[in-house]
Design an enzyme around this catalytic site. Structure first.
Site, PDB file in Angstrom:
ATOM      1  NE  ARG A 273      -4.086  -1.723   2.227  1.00  0.00           N
ATOM      2  CZ  ARG A 273      -5.210  -1.440   1.570  1.00  0.00           C
ATOM      3  NH1 ARG A 273      -5.359  -0.273   0.996  1.00  0.00           N
ATOM      4  NH2 ARG A 273      -6.180  -2.319   1.500  1.00  0.00           N
TER       5      ARG A 273
ATOM      6  CD  GLU B 288      -9.484   5.079  14.943  1.00  0.00           C
ATOM      7  OE1 GLU B 288     -10.569   4.604  15.269  1.00  0.00           O
ATOM      8  OE2 GLU B 288      -8.804   5.833  15.665  1.00  0.00           O
TER       9      GLU B 288
ATOM     10  NE  ARG C 189      -6.247   0.771  -3.047  1.00  0.00           N
ATOM     11  CZ  ARG C 189      -6.151  -0.554  -2.926  1.00  0.00           C
ATOM     12  NH1 ARG C 189      -7.186  -1.327  -3.171  1.00  0.00           N
ATOM     13  NH2 ARG C 189      -5.019  -1.097  -2.542  1.00  0.00           N
TER      14      ARG C 189
ATOM     15  CG  ASP D  23     -14.734   6.643   7.507  1.00  0.00           C
ATOM     16  OD1 ASP D  23     -14.203   7.295   6.591  1.00  0.00           O
ATOM     17  OD2 ASP D  23     -15.361   5.595   7.305  1.00  0.00           O
TER      18      ASP D  23
ATOM     19  CG  HIS E   1     -18.096   8.686   6.242  1.00  0.00           C
ATOM     20  ND1 HIS E   1     -17.645   7.527   5.649  1.00  0.00           N
ATOM     21  CD2 HIS E   1     -18.980   8.307   7.181  1.00  0.00           C
ATOM     22  CE1 HIS E   1     -18.233   6.491   6.221  1.00  0.00           C
ATOM     23  NE2 HIS E   1     -19.046   6.938   7.151  1.00  0.00           N
TER      24      HIS E   1
ATOM     25  CG  LEU F 141      -5.088   7.407   1.248  1.00  0.00           C
ATOM     26  CD1 LEU F 141      -5.577   8.845   1.320  1.00  0.00           C
ATOM     27  CD2 LEU F 141      -4.175   7.203   0.040  1.00  0.00           C
TER      28      LEU F 141
END
Ligand code: GRF
Length: 194
Positions: free
Chosen positions: A68, A146, A94, A148, A112, A96
């Site tokens: 990643r 972390e 994705r 959202d 969101h 991050l």
């Protein structure tokens, strides 16, 4: 004050991207959308961005496999090439890495479709209905490692109706998203120096 150079990262249709592009046409808007980047070569939003005359780039995640951070470094290099100052995630599917998130701290925001901290993750509308939520909505927040979880920049609620389905609720929340994302980007662009 010069307008901040913004990249929007997308994986799909890009309706929030389109809302940001539209808002940034206002002469007094403190940011300009100079790049739309996707990890999906045929993301619908890329065509919309090109129609709007905005540069597009594709960085596919597949060649990077499970690495990643290598994918994130490739994205970062493209952002640097375009001298990007603020990154807006808009349906970018994705996760991050901390490497990327820390580099862009304070200049990396996401939208969101829930009233965070409620309903982090996917399928927010169905989960809100299943939980019997009376209020639902959308949140723009700073991105932290972390999922959202970063500080909220803008949030607006929508009343849940007794006859709502996930689709009808999603449509009303999406209208809210398109309103608050431009407000949040304005706030961030005005708050950062140079
Ligand atoms: C939006 O609901 C956004 O909140 C979520 O993904 C969806 C993207 O939609 N993160 P679009 O591509 O902006 O139309």
């Amino acid at each position: 004050m010069s307008r901040k150079r913004v990249a929007i990262l997308i994986s799909g249709r890009g309706s929030n991207m389109a809302a940001l592009i539209e808002a940034a046409k206002a002469p007094d808007y403190p940011a300009e959308i100079v790049l739309v980047l996707s990890n999906i070569a045929d993301a619908g939003g890329l065509a919309r961005a090109r129609e709007a005359g905005i540069a597009t780039e594709v960085v596919e995640h597949k060649p990077f496999g499970k690495d990643r951070e290598a994918f994130d470094r490739a994205v970062h290099a493209v952002l640097e090439k375009h001298r990007i100052e603020i990154v807006c995630l808009a349906g970018f599917l994705r996760l991050l890495t901390p490497w990327f998130v820390e580099r862009w701290s304070g200049r990396l925001i996401n939208i969101h479709p829930s009233l965070l901290p409620a309903f982090k993750g996917l399928d927010t509308h169905a989960r809100a209905l299943a939980a019997g939520a009376k209020q639902h909505g959308a949140t723009v927040h700073h991105v932290v490692p972390e999922l959202d979880s970063g500080p909220v920049i803008a949030q607006e609620s929508v009343a849940v109706r007794p006859d709502d389905t996930a689709e009808t609720l999603a449509a009303r929340v999406l209208a809210v998203e398109h309103r608050i994302y431009p407000l949040a980007l304005r706030r961030v662009a005005e708050s950062i120096a140079t």
